[in-house]
Scaffold this motif. Structure first.
Motif, mmCIF file in Angstrom:
data_model
loop_
_atom_site.group_PDB
_atom_site.id
_atom_site.type_symbol
_atom_site.label_atom_id
_atom_site.label_comp_id
_atom_site.label_asym_id
_atom_site.label_seq_id
_atom_site.Cartn_x
_atom_site.Cartn_y
_atom_site.Cartn_z
ATOM 1 N N GLY A 160 0.810 -1.219 0.000
ATOM 2 C CA GLY A 160 0.000 0.000 0.000
ATOM 3 C C GLY A 160 0.837 1.260 0.000
ATOM 4 O O GLY A 160 0.408 2.305 -0.501
ATOM 5 N N MET A 169 -2.428 6.832 3.120
ATOM 6 C CA MET A 169 -3.576 6.467 2.294
ATOM 7 C C MET A 169 -3.523 5.012 1.830
ATOM 8 O O MET A 169 -4.541 4.462 1.402
ATOM 9 C CB MET A 169 -3.643 7.384 1.070
ATOM 10 N N GLU A 218 -2.760 2.261 3.700
ATOM 11 C CA GLU A 218 -3.033 1.223 4.687
ATOM 12 C C GLU A 218 -4.452 0.680 4.581
ATOM 13 O O GLU A 218 -4.670 -0.536 4.617
ATOM 14 C CB GLU A 218 -2.789 1.748 6.107
ATOM 15 N N SER A 219 -5.438 1.571 4.460
ATOM 16 C CA SER A 219 -6.830 1.110 4.430
ATOM 17 C C SER A 219 -7.119 0.303 3.171
ATOM 18 O O SER A 219 -7.822 -0.721 3.224
ATOM 19 C CB SER A 219 -7.780 2.312 4.521
ATOM 20 N N ILE A 220 -6.585 0.738 2.035
ATOM 21 C CA ILE A 220 -6.871 0.017 0.796
ATOM 22 C C ILE A 220 -6.067 -1.276 0.716
ATOM 23 O O ILE A 220 -6.454 -2.216 0.023
ATOM 24 C CB ILE A 220 -6.602 0.934 -0.422
ATOM 25 N N ILE A 273 -5.770 -3.408 3.140
ATOM 26 C CA ILE A 273 -6.609 -4.418 3.792
ATOM 27 C C ILE A 273 -7.591 -5.000 2.782
ATOM 28 O O ILE A 273 -7.783 -6.219 2.696
ATOM 29 C CB ILE A 273 -7.347 -3.808 4.990
ATOM 30 N N LEU A 274 -8.207 -4.137 1.981
ATOM 31 C CA LEU A 274 -9.136 -4.614 0.962
ATOM 32 C C LEU A 274 -8.420 -5.456 -0.091
ATOM 33 O O LEU A 274 -8.980 -6.427 -0.594
ATOM 34 C CB LEU A 274 -9.851 -3.427 0.299
ATOM 35 N N ASP A 333 -19.354 -3.735 -1.769
ATOM 36 C CA ASP A 333 -19.110 -2.583 -0.894
ATOM 37 C C ASP A 333 -19.906 -1.364 -1.354
ATOM 38 O O ASP A 333 -20.541 -0.688 -0.537
ATOM 39 C CB ASP A 333 -17.614 -2.268 -0.879
ATOM 40 N N SER A 357 -19.914 -2.026 5.539
ATOM 41 C CA SER A 357 -18.475 -2.250 5.687
ATOM 42 C C SER A 357 -18.164 -3.647 6.206
ATOM 43 O O SER A 357 -17.064 -4.161 6.004
ATOM 44 C CB SER A 357 -17.876 -1.207 6.633
ATOM 45 N N TYR A 401 -16.341 -8.614 4.591
ATOM 46 C CA TYR A 401 -15.662 -9.596 5.435
ATOM 47 C C TYR A 401 -16.543 -10.822 5.652
ATOM 48 O O TYR A 401 -16.028 -11.942 5.794
ATOM 49 C CB TYR A 401 -15.264 -8.958 6.761
#
Length: 306
Positions: free
Chosen positions: A42, A220, A222-224, A226-227, A254, A283, A287
């Motif tokens: 990321g 920016m 880190e969050s993407i 995970i996806l 999503d 959200s 998962y």
């Protein structure tokens, strides 16, 4: 809820899914071929977005900014692979996780030192700033259509590259049996460096294309990331086809759930409860999808054949 809103959100989900595919494709190649868990993937997306924003502000050309981001991030990725990551291939996954997590912190602080704490602006090209009428009454932003087109083109290019070219044959051979590929004359070290650089370039493409839609800011990636890991778990580690299908599933689930769930909840609860509960449930759904896939197909939907 009319068909225009649902169609627009479906296109948004397709666009988001294809950008996830650009990230997940490089990640699944690195994970599947090198057996390397790279949490800093990321950060390459973040570096690509910052390079694109900096070049766009200096030159005024969005196309030049994207090309510079691709080249610069690919070189940065290959440099990381040669100097640091290559030493982690034979280490266990815990060592890889710790080392690449440290890379996240280093990249974040490096970006702060170079470009500062404040987010950077990356503007949409003027020629693509308006909407396009796809159907009577259905208008959709031209820039988002460009993203969808680029994502589909890259997916087709990757399919041809992996399944129809000599380089793709080497990649598949390295993923199946690294020692045998080496004995057959394949330079595995050079191949791994090229694969990592290619994955970094895909990250930069996603970052530079999403820059006008999202904030170009520190952290920016880190969050993407995970996806992206969710995508490769759903699709199957090492599988490009699985990465594409998983990305589209995650993107559509999503995006559509964030629109449809609040509307459904308003039929049985107050508007305030629906507005708060709907996005939270949306959200969670991706998962839940991942858990369901792991329950029925632990290897993912389209696992890479060894």
């Amino acid at each position: 809820m009319d068909w225009i809103l649902i169609t627009e959100q479906a296109l948004n989900g397709l666009q988001f899914g294809l950008m996830l595919f650009l990230l997940a494709a490089g990640l699944t190649l690195v994970f599947g071929i090198m057996d390397m868990i790279n949490l800093a993937h990321g950060s390459l997306y973040m570096v690509g977005a910052y390079l694109a924003a900096a070049v766009a502000q200096a030159s005024g050309s969005f196309l030049l900014a994207v090309l510079a981001a691709l080249a610069g991030t690919a070189l940065f990725g290959m440099l990381l692979e040669v100097t640091l990551l290559r030493r982690l291939y034979k280490r266990d996954h815990l060592a890889q996780v710790l080392a690449t997590f440290a890379l996240i912190l280093i990249c974040n602080e490096g970006v702060r030192m170079i470009w500062g704490e404040q987010p950077m602006m990356l503007n949409t090209p003027a020629a693509l700033s308006g909407p396009v009428e796809l159907l009577p009454g259905l208008y959709y932003p031209a820039y988002r259509l460009l993203i969808i087109g680029v994502g589909l083109a890259v997916a087709l290019l990757l399919f041809v590259l992996v399944t129809r070219t000599r380089i793709g044959m080497w990649v598949r051979a390295g993923a199946s049996n690294r020692e045998m590929a080496t004995m057959m004359g394949v330079n595995i070290k050079r191949l791994f460096t090229l694969v990592f650089g290619f994955g970094a370039a895909l990250c930069a493409l996603a970052g530079s294309l999403l820059g006008p839609l999202l904030a170009v800011q520190v952290g920016m990636g880190e969050s993407i990331l995970i996806l992206a890991f969710v995508v490769i778990v759903i699709g199957g580690i090492g599988s490009i086809r699985g990465a594409l299908v998983g990305s589209l599933l995650v993107g559509l689930v999503d995006t559509l759930s964030r629109t449809l769930l609040p509307a459904v909840l308003r039929q049985v609860a107050s508007s305030e409860v629906a507005s708060n509960l709907g996005p939270a449930l949306a959200s969670i759904l991706i998962y839940v999808l991942m858990a369901a896939v792991l329950f029925w197909r632990p290897q993912g939907l389209f696992p890479a054949r060894g």
